[in-house]
Design an enzyme around this catalytic site. Structure first.
Site, PDB file in Angstrom:
ATOM      1  N   GLN A 232       0.817  -1.205   0.000  1.00 53.80           N
ATOM      2  CA  GLN A 232       0.000   0.000   0.000  1.00 53.80           C
ATOM      3  C   GLN A 232       0.858   1.265   0.000  1.00 53.80           C
ATOM      4  O   GLN A 232       1.784   1.377   0.794  1.00 53.80           O
ATOM      5  CB  GLN A 232      -0.885   0.023   1.240  1.00 53.80           C
ATOM      6  N   HIS A 234       0.774   5.091   0.815  1.00 48.76           N
ATOM      7  CA  HIS A 234      -0.021   6.062   1.559  1.00 48.76           C
ATOM      8  C   HIS A 234      -0.012   7.360   0.760  1.00 48.76           C
ATOM      9  O   HIS A 234       1.035   7.773   0.267  1.00 48.76           O
ATOM     10  CB  HIS A 234       0.591   6.284   2.945  1.00 48.76           C
ATOM     11  N   LEU A 244       5.301  10.130   7.160  1.00 52.87           N
ATOM     12  CA  LEU A 244       3.878  10.107   6.976  1.00 52.87           C
ATOM     13  C   LEU A 244       3.113  11.230   7.649  1.00 52.87           C
ATOM     14  O   LEU A 244       3.364  11.571   8.786  1.00 52.87           O
ATOM     15  CB  LEU A 244       3.381   8.793   7.555  1.00 52.87           C
ATOM     16  N   GLU A 247      -3.672   9.936   7.979  1.00 54.17           N
ATOM     17  CA  GLU A 247      -4.964  10.080   7.339  1.00 54.17           C
ATOM     18  C   GLU A 247      -5.908  10.891   8.223  1.00 54.17           C
ATOM     19  O   GLU A 247      -6.846  11.522   7.751  1.00 54.17           O
ATOM     20  CB  GLU A 247      -5.532   8.673   7.119  1.00 54.17           C
ATOM     21  N   ARG A 278      -7.253   4.344   0.561  1.00 53.67           N
ATOM     22  CA  ARG A 278      -5.873   4.767   0.298  1.00 53.67           C
ATOM     23  C   ARG A 278      -5.394   4.483  -1.117  1.00 53.67           C
ATOM     24  O   ARG A 278      -4.712   5.298  -1.720  1.00 53.67           O
ATOM     25  CB  ARG A 278      -4.936   4.076   1.285  1.00 53.67           C
ATOM     26  N   HIS A 346       4.013   2.245   2.272  1.00 51.97           N
ATOM     27  CA  HIS A 346       3.612   2.432   3.656  1.00 51.97           C
ATOM     28  C   HIS A 346       3.281   1.132   4.373  1.00 51.97           C
ATOM     29  O   HIS A 346       3.591   0.957   5.549  1.00 51.97           O
ATOM     30  CB  HIS A 346       2.389   3.353   3.660  1.00 51.97           C
TER      31      HIS A 346
END
Lengths: 567, 345
Positions: A232, A234, A244, A247, A278, A346
């Site tokens: 995944q 991000h 990061l 979210e 995502r 991520h």
């Protein structure tokens, strides 16, 4: 010979919960947690946003059923529905349990745990403690493990499983502080070493140590891995560092804006906008950049995450760590300026293939958390479901290991086995034939993965990636450990981590090439549509003759039929 | 400012990192190595050290993990102040350097050295265990998972900031008491103890407090504020230490421990004379027996060197003491009222 009933490898959320639950299940057991870092350093601490559970504190009409549906839909229907049911129905219980043992949570006016909206979720379901949820959960679990007297072997680097015929008799690990290789005889081993997304190196939000050690050890011992191609990205990594921005920043109402000043998510997810899942949001950012609507800078193209309209008070109270990070790493205060972001690797949906109890195909070996693949996330994980996964399945694996540890008496790990390992590690230090620097190989691995096995994939690129990974593996045989000392040899550790990443990178690329469809985080520009007829199944990877051998497993369905996935 | 994010400074400079080296297998004592590398603006000290490790000297040894200021692994002394290498900009440190262009990098103090920039963390974990740095839930374990404790935002706020602690040990490294006595509880552990003690869900408050007031405990702090100044998460650690002390006096009374009696004797002197009556302070704090046993040899030396404090009758009240006493009475009144309010809640 010292014998443990359970050796847990990894001291993050999954490992610590497994240890606690195992002690609770049977206090008489001899349990050890070995971890290459002090447990409170584990990457669980970096999870900012929160953990999903249908407590229905914020939205009274939330339910476990809705959580199950959101998760299955979010997974692009690749998650096993029975596993998702376990995940979501255990969720309220495990969050309350964490609360009861002392985890701090942000609160609502009625003094219950606060919940915020998160991507891909139909209700505000994400339980949080400001933007430090993973940190406070990890601290609490570590504290509780100390309270219960769990035996910790801190700064031990797990090397390989020791096998007794077709089953495990424990593992060998290096005491980083002394350099000594030590045997850990164990009736059961639980791998909880976290994910492998750091193989994307500079294009990853992960900690330096998220190198998939547990997965690589299991893979070398012949245990299959599953769904490795699903990594995944991000949507909102910081431009320069890949670090990061939670979210939660969008959950609180942040906008994504391109260089034309447009809230571009209206093109891709008109209903959910910034709070789409995502995979979709990451692709949207990547498309904006590819089509020339991004900002330009020497550190690469990027877009804006704009929080300014939320106001200073909210940013300071709900997103203080994010604000600090933006100031430290980008020199930007989100109160005054938009945050420069771009997608960053991520999370790894794939991992060691396990059943719903964390069991692998090998007797006595378990896996949990991001290290394992049950699978509850399928082709794409929802925000707030990863903390939940490590808690729920960490606990389940701990209980299963405690119940099944039994009385099996493993054969001793021999002196010869230890000496063999020592010799292998020493060989990296020999000057003749060893000249490659691990730093260069590591950077090149990240580059080739980012370019060829990144967000948008196609056969020709993936094939190029596979060739380059093979070339890197060849060069790795000439890698040199320059530090020849025994004590705290981080040069050696980083070389061993690189070996693990190279082994796993082959499986990621092999899966990406094989899967001729687009599903969840895996997007093939040459096969842009989901192909349920051919590909509604898991991939597995078993090491055979030094190469990953591809296999398949059916997806467990339940009450939810396959549907088109729109937001 | 229109958009600070598009600005990019191409500025590059030669920077020397003077790094502490020690490998116990070969070195008899620590030394420093100089590494000079070209660095552009915007680079953190951790990235610079990693660059040196990867491209110049792979034997350079340090801890680092998340690289985002949340795991606490990479705390070290940079230009004589403990902080996280991953959140420290090289450019900022250049401004603080004593020698132009040279940044000094050393391991944390007050913890045993392992190698180069790596120190042993076990003593800190041992203290966390000794002072029960965990919640001992009021709810029996069999009942966990059924329903939440109800906690108000005000109750949460009491420990919210303290739970920011990432155990990086910067405060431990800067603590002046620990430099003299490594058995001292240490600021991080006091902070964590406070965090547990103000949590309404905890059942071990009294036990923890009883341990904290013993030798090497909360009363040993000398309020130098170094811990708070060095905290990478800007946690008001001294508020926590004062909080534990107030709590100890409130719950256990002033006669309980030498620390509390010392504080009381201080207050008495200030109220009466506006200054300390040092000659009798040890007796009032620790009693006659202790003072004779522990301080008599020193007293004799002080007499020989003519360094004795003036005898109590000669300590005259400070000028303006009347006005001060008035203010003091007023202040005490406020404190008493506050306490009444607290206990009435």
């Amino acid at each position: 010979m010292k014998l443990f009933d359970i050796v847990i490898v990894g001291g993050g959320g999954a490992g610590l919960y497994a240890a606690m639950e195992a002690m609770k299940t049977n206090p008489g057991l001899n349990i050890a947690v070995i971890s290459k870092v002090y447990p409170n350093r584990s990457h669980t601490s970096a999870a900012q946003g929160g953990a999903n559970a249908a407590l229905a504190n914020t939205a009274k009409d939330d339910s476990v059923e809705l959580h199950i549906f959101d998760t299955i839909k979010g997974s692009d229907y690749l998650a096993d529905q029975d596993a998702v049911e376990v995940l979501c129905s255990e969720a309220p219980k495990i969050i309350r349990e964490l609360e009861n043992m002392g985890t701090p949570w942000s609160r609502l006016d009625d003094r219950t745990i606060a919940q915020r909206p998160f991507g891909g979720a139909g209700r505000p379901r994400c339980c949080y403690c400001a933007d430090k949820t993973g940190h406070t959960i990890l601290q609490t679990l570590y504290e509780q493990c100390l309270r219960k007297g769990v035996q910790f072997f801190n700064e031990y680097f797990a090397l390989d499983l020791a096998l007794d015929g077709s089953r495990s008799k424990g593992l060998v690990a290096m005491n980083i502080k002394t350099g000594r290789i030590e045997p850990f005889h164990a009736r059961t081993v639980v791998f909880a070493t976290g994910g492998y997304a750091k193989m994307y190196w500079n294009r990853s939000s992960n900690a330096a140590g998220n190198t998939g050690d547990g997965q690589a050890i299991a893979y070398r011992a012949g245990i299959p891995l599953k769904d490795m191609e699903f990594v995944q990205f991000h949507p909102t990594g910081l431009r320069k560092s890949g670090l990061l921005v939670t979210e939660g920043a969008r959950g609180e109402g942040g906008y994504l804006v391109n260089a034309l000043g447009e809230r571009f998510m209206s093109r891709y997810a008109p209903e959910k906008m910034e709070l789409g899942p995502r995979d979709l949001v990451s692709r949207s950012l990547e498309t904006e950049i590819l089509e020339g609507r991004g900002f330009d800078s020497p550190a690469g193209k990027y877009l804006h995450l704009d929080l300014r309209h939320l106001g200073a008070d909210l940013i300071k109270s709900r997103l203080p760590q994010i604000r600090e990070m933006c100031m430290y790493f980008e020199g930007v205060d989100p109160i005054d300026d938009p945050i420069p972001v771009r997608p960053t690797a991520h999370y790894s949906m794939g991992g060691i293939d396990t059943d719903n109890f964390g069991r692998t195909v090998m007797d006595g070996v378990y896996a949990a958390g991001e290290c394992g693949c049950v699978s509850v996330h399928g082709a794409n994980r929802l925000g707030g479901n990863s903390l939940l996964d490590i808690l729920v399945f960490g606990r389940i694996a701990g209980r299963a290991a405690a119940e099944e540890a039994g009385s099996f008496d493993p054969a001793p790990i021999t002196e010869a086995e230890i000496a063999g390992k020592e010799q292998e590690l020493r060989s990296y230090m020999k000057p003749s034939g060893h000249y490659e620097r691990y730093g260069t190989l590591r950077e090149e691995l990240g580059q080739t993965l980012g370019q060829n096995v990144g967000i948008y994939r196609e056969a020709s690129k993936i094939e190029k990636g596979i060739e380059e990974i093979a070339a890197l593996k060849e060069r790795f045989t000439h890698v040199r450990v320059f530090d020849t000392s025994d004590i705290y040899n981080t040069n050696l550790i980083q070389v061993l981590e690189l070996r693990n990443m190279l082994d796993l990178a082959e499986t990621v690329a092999a899966g990406a090439l094989a899967r001729e469809e687009s599903r969840g985080s895996h997007t093939r520009t040459d096969f842009p549509v989901r192909d349920d007829g051919n590909w509604h199944r898991h991939t597995t990877f078993t090491l055979e003759a030094g190469r990953p051998k591809l296999g398949f497993k059916p997806v467990t369905m339940g009450r939810y039929e396959l549907q088109e996935r729109t937001y | 400012m229109t958009d600070s994010t598009v600005q990019h400074n191409e500025d590059k400079r030669d920077v020397t990192f003077r790094v502490h080296r020690f490998n116990p297998q070969v070195d008899s004592k620590p030394y420093h190595d100089d590494y000079t590398i070209k660095i552009e603006k915007g680079i953190t000290v951790l990235r610079a050290l990693n660059y040196i490790k990867e491209h110049v000297d792979p034997s350079l040894t340090l801890r680092a993990f998340c690289q985002a200021g949340i795991c606490g692994s990479c705390a070290m002394r940079i230009n004589n102040m403990s902080k996280l290498a991953c959140t420290t900009q090289v450019w900022d440190e250049l401004d603080k350097a004593r020698e132009p262009g040279v940044i000094k990098v050393d391991p944390l103090r007050n913890l045993p050295l392992i190698k180069d920039l790596v120190v042993e963390m076990d003593p800190l974990v041992g203290k966390m265990e000794h002072y029960s740095n965990w919640i001992d839930s009021k709810m029996p374990e069999e009942q966990w998972g059924k329903k939440e404790f109800l906690v108000s935002e005000e109750e949460f706020v009491k420990y919210d900031k303290a739970t920011d602690c990432i155990l990086c040990a910067s405060c431990v490294s800067e603590c002046t008491i620990l430099r003299a006595n490594r058995e001292y509880v240490s600021p991080a552990v006091l902070l964590k103890s406070y965090r547990m003690n103000v949590d309404t869900r905890d059942a071990s408050h009294d036990l923890r407090l009883a341990e904290l007031v013993k030798d090497h405990g909360v009363w040993d702090c000398t309020h130098c504020y170094r811990c708070q100044e060095s905290c990478v998460k800007h946690i008001p650690i001294m508020d926590a230490i004062h909080g534990i002390r107030e709590d100890a006096i409130e719950r256990r009374g002033v006669k309980d421990t030498s620390g509390a009696r010392h504080a009381e004797a201080f207050m008495d002197d200030i109220a009466r004379k506006g200054k300390l009556v040092e000659a009798t302070l040890p007796i009032r704090t620790n009693g006659v027996g202790w003072t004779l046993k522990n301080l008599l040899p020193m007293a004799v030396k002080m007499v020989i060197k003519r360094r004795t404090p003036p005898p109590p009758p000669l300590v005259k009240a400070s000028k303006g003491i009347e006005k001060f006493r008035e203010e003091f009475r007023e202040m005490s009144g406020h404190v008493a009222k506050d306490h009444e309010k607290k206990s009435g809640e």
